[in-house]
Design an enzyme around this catalytic site. Structure first.
Site, mmCIF file in Angstrom:
data_model
loop_
_atom_site.group_PDB
_atom_site.id
_atom_site.type_symbol
_atom_site.label_atom_id
_atom_site.label_comp_id
_atom_site.label_asym_id
_atom_site.label_seq_id
_atom_site.Cartn_x
_atom_site.Cartn_y
_atom_site.Cartn_z
ATOM 1 N N THR A 132 -2.023 42.718 -24.613
ATOM 2 C CA THR A 132 -2.516 41.457 -25.202
ATOM 3 C C THR A 132 -1.472 40.826 -26.127
ATOM 4 O OG1 THR A 132 -4.746 42.353 -25.163
ATOM 5 C CG2 THR A 132 -4.379 40.451 -26.582
ATOM 6 N N CYS A 240 -4.736 50.281 -15.031
ATOM 7 C CA CYS A 240 -4.982 51.037 -16.276
ATOM 8 C C CYS A 240 -6.281 50.565 -16.920
ATOM 9 C CB CYS A 240 -3.839 50.830 -17.274
ATOM 10 S SG CYS A 240 -2.230 51.327 -16.670
ATOM 11 N N ARG A 245 -11.937 50.907 -18.783
ATOM 12 C CA ARG A 245 -13.282 50.309 -18.733
ATOM 13 C C ARG A 245 -14.304 51.330 -18.235
ATOM 14 N NH1 ARG A 245 -10.757 44.869 -16.010
ATOM 15 N NH2 ARG A 245 -10.093 43.920 -17.979
ATOM 16 N N GLU A 365 -10.932 44.946 -23.536
ATOM 17 C CA GLU A 365 -10.967 45.422 -22.136
ATOM 18 C C GLU A 365 -11.692 44.419 -21.240
ATOM 19 O OE1 GLU A 365 -9.604 48.163 -20.997
ATOM 20 O OE2 GLU A 365 -9.077 49.147 -22.866
ATOM 21 N N ASP A 369 -18.068 37.848 -20.962
ATOM 22 C CA ASP A 369 -18.089 36.695 -20.050
ATOM 23 C C ASP A 369 -17.027 36.808 -18.959
ATOM 24 O OD1 ASP A 369 -20.185 35.601 -21.398
ATOM 25 O OD2 ASP A 369 -19.011 34.132 -22.534
HETATM 26 P P1 FAD Z 1 -9.504 34.973 -25.590
HETATM 27 O O1 FAD Z 1 -8.926 35.435 -24.305
HETATM 28 O O2 FAD Z 1 -8.782 33.900 -26.323
HETATM 29 O O3 FAD Z 1 -11.018 34.511 -25.335
HETATM 30 C C1 FAD Z 1 -11.755 33.814 -26.348
HETATM 31 C C2 FAD Z 1 -13.144 33.473 -25.793
HETATM 32 O O4 FAD Z 1 -13.012 32.640 -24.644
HETATM 33 C C3 FAD Z 1 -13.937 34.711 -25.325
HETATM 34 O O5 FAD Z 1 -15.290 34.524 -25.622
HETATM 35 C C4 FAD Z 1 -13.765 34.689 -23.811
HETATM 36 O O6 FAD Z 1 -14.851 35.313 -23.108
HETATM 37 C C5 FAD Z 1 -13.715 33.189 -23.540
HETATM 38 N N1 FAD Z 1 -12.988 32.873 -22.316
HETATM 39 C C6 FAD Z 1 -11.671 33.084 -22.060
HETATM 40 N N2 FAD Z 1 -11.362 32.666 -20.821
HETATM 41 C C7 FAD Z 1 -12.502 32.191 -20.269
HETATM 42 C C8 FAD Z 1 -12.851 31.639 -19.011
HETATM 43 N N3 FAD Z 1 -11.952 31.519 -18.015
HETATM 44 N N4 FAD Z 1 -14.130 31.247 -18.803
HETATM 45 C C9 FAD Z 1 -15.066 31.385 -19.773
HETATM 46 N N5 FAD Z 1 -14.804 31.919 -20.989
HETATM 47 C C10 FAD Z 1 -13.545 32.297 -21.228
HETATM 48 N N6 FAD Z 1 -5.321 44.718 -26.201
HETATM 49 C C11 FAD Z 1 -4.335 45.546 -25.726
HETATM 50 O O7 FAD Z 1 -3.485 45.132 -24.939
HETATM 51 N N7 FAD Z 1 -4.260 46.855 -26.127
HETATM 52 C C12 FAD Z 1 -5.153 47.387 -27.003
HETATM 53 O O8 FAD Z 1 -5.062 48.579 -27.327
HETATM 54 C C13 FAD Z 1 -6.197 46.543 -27.532
HETATM 55 N N8 FAD Z 1 -7.060 47.016 -28.473
HETATM 56 C C14 FAD Z 1 -7.962 46.145 -29.069
HETATM 57 C C15 FAD Z 1 -8.729 46.593 -30.155
HETATM 58 C C16 FAD Z 1 -9.593 45.704 -30.798
HETATM 59 C C17 FAD Z 1 -10.383 46.194 -31.982
HETATM 60 C C18 FAD Z 1 -9.752 44.383 -30.320
HETATM 61 C C19 FAD Z 1 -10.710 43.441 -30.990
HETATM 62 C C20 FAD Z 1 -8.981 43.935 -29.262
HETATM 63 C C21 FAD Z 1 -8.074 44.799 -28.630
HETATM 64 N N9 FAD Z 1 -7.230 44.353 -27.601
HETATM 65 C C22 FAD Z 1 -6.241 45.184 -27.088
HETATM 66 C C23 FAD Z 1 -7.255 42.959 -27.189
HETATM 67 C C24 FAD Z 1 -8.425 42.611 -26.286
HETATM 68 O O9 FAD Z 1 -8.260 43.154 -24.997
HETATM 69 C C25 FAD Z 1 -8.567 41.086 -26.284
HETATM 70 O O10 FAD Z 1 -9.062 40.729 -27.559
HETATM 71 C C26 FAD Z 1 -9.471 40.564 -25.195
HETATM 72 O O11 FAD Z 1 -8.858 40.696 -23.936
HETATM 73 C C27 FAD Z 1 -9.853 39.102 -25.407
HETATM 74 O O12 FAD Z 1 -8.718 38.343 -25.674
HETATM 75 P P2 FAD Z 1 -8.696 37.335 -26.938
HETATM 76 O O13 FAD Z 1 -9.203 38.058 -28.128
HETATM 77 O O14 FAD Z 1 -7.334 36.759 -27.013
HETATM 78 O O15 FAD Z 1 -9.747 36.223 -26.569
#
Ligand code: FAD
Length: 386
Positions: A132, A240, A245, A365, A369
């Site tokens: 991410t 992965c 998941r 993960e 949505d």
């Molecule tokens: P965004 O992708 O910006 O999404 C924001 C909102 O928009 C969400 O509600 C989403 O559902 C919605 N959305 C996005 N696209 C669409 C669409 N096409 N249609 C409708 N709705 C949409 N990542 C790693 O790589 N390694 C890790 O070890 C890891 N650990 C984590 C630990 C924690 C505590 C947290 C909170 C996150 C972690 N993550 C990690 C990141 C995590 O995988 C991401 O937060 C997640 O994929 C969502 O990305 P974002 O937060 O940027 O939200």
């Protein structure tokens, strides 16, 4: 273990043994302390070698690499038991096993496997997974800015990763970056590599007993020997994520059991208007909803585990189960918090801690949505995601 549908009858004695021993260990070593760790934002790192000694890290790997060739359900039970205590512990182990050991085992060279897997399995080393970035995790392809420039046989990595579980405590980071041709590749970056720094994310109100960090890569030189040779393209990190998941499918049910048991016990002893609240239809409705979700979720988790062992598991099935089991656990944690009344807002009970943790589990993960849209695309043939 809560098992209203008698899934235990479908499991092997080895699987049930792993479930029991994991529970016994955690009840002794983690349950009495988890609320304090969570409250103070303390990562209980001292448990890691103990988890390794018990065989909880990478248990499905072959013995040559420190695993025990355990089944998918046995792995699932480990995730279940860890998350019954706290999602922080399961998050650590998910990342270690599914997001660090799995890619090294699946895409790594013999030398990489020999160097890292026994250490990671014993809990002498910790791993993290950097996919991410700050521009958005749901679209890791479109938003990947981290770049791997070729320099002779080496790569030079520049960029940053955000929200990385275990980032600040990891001895090795699996980092995904685009090469000059735009192809996504995986790299193993050891702690202390020049130009590689981590910064822990503060003020979290979720997963407080877990370390979540930002990774900064400033011209980090990665020798060719530290590139994962079998990982080319987004398929590799996505494979992965399917592994991780799958662990969440089981882990969420552990959290669900924790909050259900706590609410049930409280409802039996709390009296209003001369009768225990457990005698009220509205309270029973909440408890039975939780039990129904847990029962269905466990049967689904078990079935997916068998499909996984047979090599028949589809990632869309994992998406559906991750989505539904996490949503059920989150709804149960909120309902349990409600049954507990005012006391439910404190850390004296587990419900609010689990509810806050599960907010992260619902987002990471793949958000709830995003999994809806993955399954929606699968069943309709129409792509509403991209
Ligand atoms: P965004 O992708 O910006 O999404 C924001 C909102 O928009 C969400 O509600 C989403 O559902 C919605 N959305 C996005 N696209 C669409 C669409 N096409 N249609 C409708 N709705 C949409 N990542 C790693 O790589 N390694 C890790 O070890 C890891 N650990 C984590 C630990 C924690 C505590 C947290 C909170 C996150 C972690 N993550 C990690 C990141 C995590 O995988 C991401 O937060 C997640 O994929 C969502 O990305 P974002 O937060 O940027 O939200």
């Amino acid at each position: 273990m809560l098992d209203y549908g008698d899934v235990a009858a479908l499991c092997t004695s080895e699987e049930l043994h792993i479930q029991r021993t994991t529970r016994e260990f955690l009840v002794r070593e983690a349950a009495p302390h988890i609320r304090d760790w969570w409250d103070s934002g303390t990562w209980p790192g001292h448990l890691v070698p103990r988890m390794g000694a018990l065989g909880l890290l990478g248990p499905t790997l072959p013995p040559a690499y420190g695993g025990s060739g355990a089944s998918a359900a046995a792995y699932g039970f480990v995730m279940y038991e860890l998350e019954r205590i706290d999602s922080s512990l399961r998050s650590f182990a998910s990342v270690q096993s599914a997001l660090c050991m799995y890619p090294i085992f699946t895409f790594g060279s013999d030398e990489q496997k020999r160097r890292w897997l026994p250490e990671l399995s014993a809990g002498r080393a910790i791993g993290c997974f950097g996919l991410t970035e700050s521009d958005g995790g749901s679209d890791p392809v479109g938003n990947m800015r981290t770049h791997a420039r070729r320099d002779g046989a080496d790569f030079i990595l520049t960029g940053s990763k955000m929200w990385i579980t275990n980032g600040g405590i990891a001895d090795v980071a699996v980092v995904w970056a685009r090469d000059d041709a735009g192809v996504v590749r995986g790299f193993l970056i050891p702690r202390g590599a020049p130009g590689f720094q981590t910064r822990d994310i503060a003020r979290k109100m979720s997963l407080r007993a877990s370390v979540t960090s930002e990774l900064a890569l400033d011209d980090v030189r990665v020798p060719a020997a530290d590139e994962l040779p079998g990982a080319e393209g987004m398929k590799a990190p996505l494979a992965c994520l399917t592994q991780a998941r799958f662990g969440i499918v089981w882990g969420a049910l552990g959290a669900l059991e924790a909050v259900y048991s706590e609410a049930l016990q409280f409802a039996r002893s709390r009296t209003t208007f001369g009768r225990p609240i457990a005698a009220r239809q509205l309270v029973q409705d909440k408890l039975v909803r939780m039990l129904g979700d847990h029962t269905r979720g466990l049967l689904l988790a078990w079935r997916l585990a068998r499909l996984k062992d047979e090599g028949q598991l589809r990632h869309q099935q994992v998406s559906l189960a991750k989505r539904d089991n996490v949503a059920a656990a989150l709804a149960a944690a909120r309902a349990a918090r409600d049954i507990l009344g005012a006391g439910g807002i404190t850390l004296d009970h587990g419900a609010i801690r689990h509810a806050l943790n599960l907010e992260s589990v619902s987002t990471y993960e793949g958000t709830h949505d995003i999994h809806t849209l993955i399954v929606g695309r699968d069943v309709t043939g129409q792509n509403a995601l991209e």
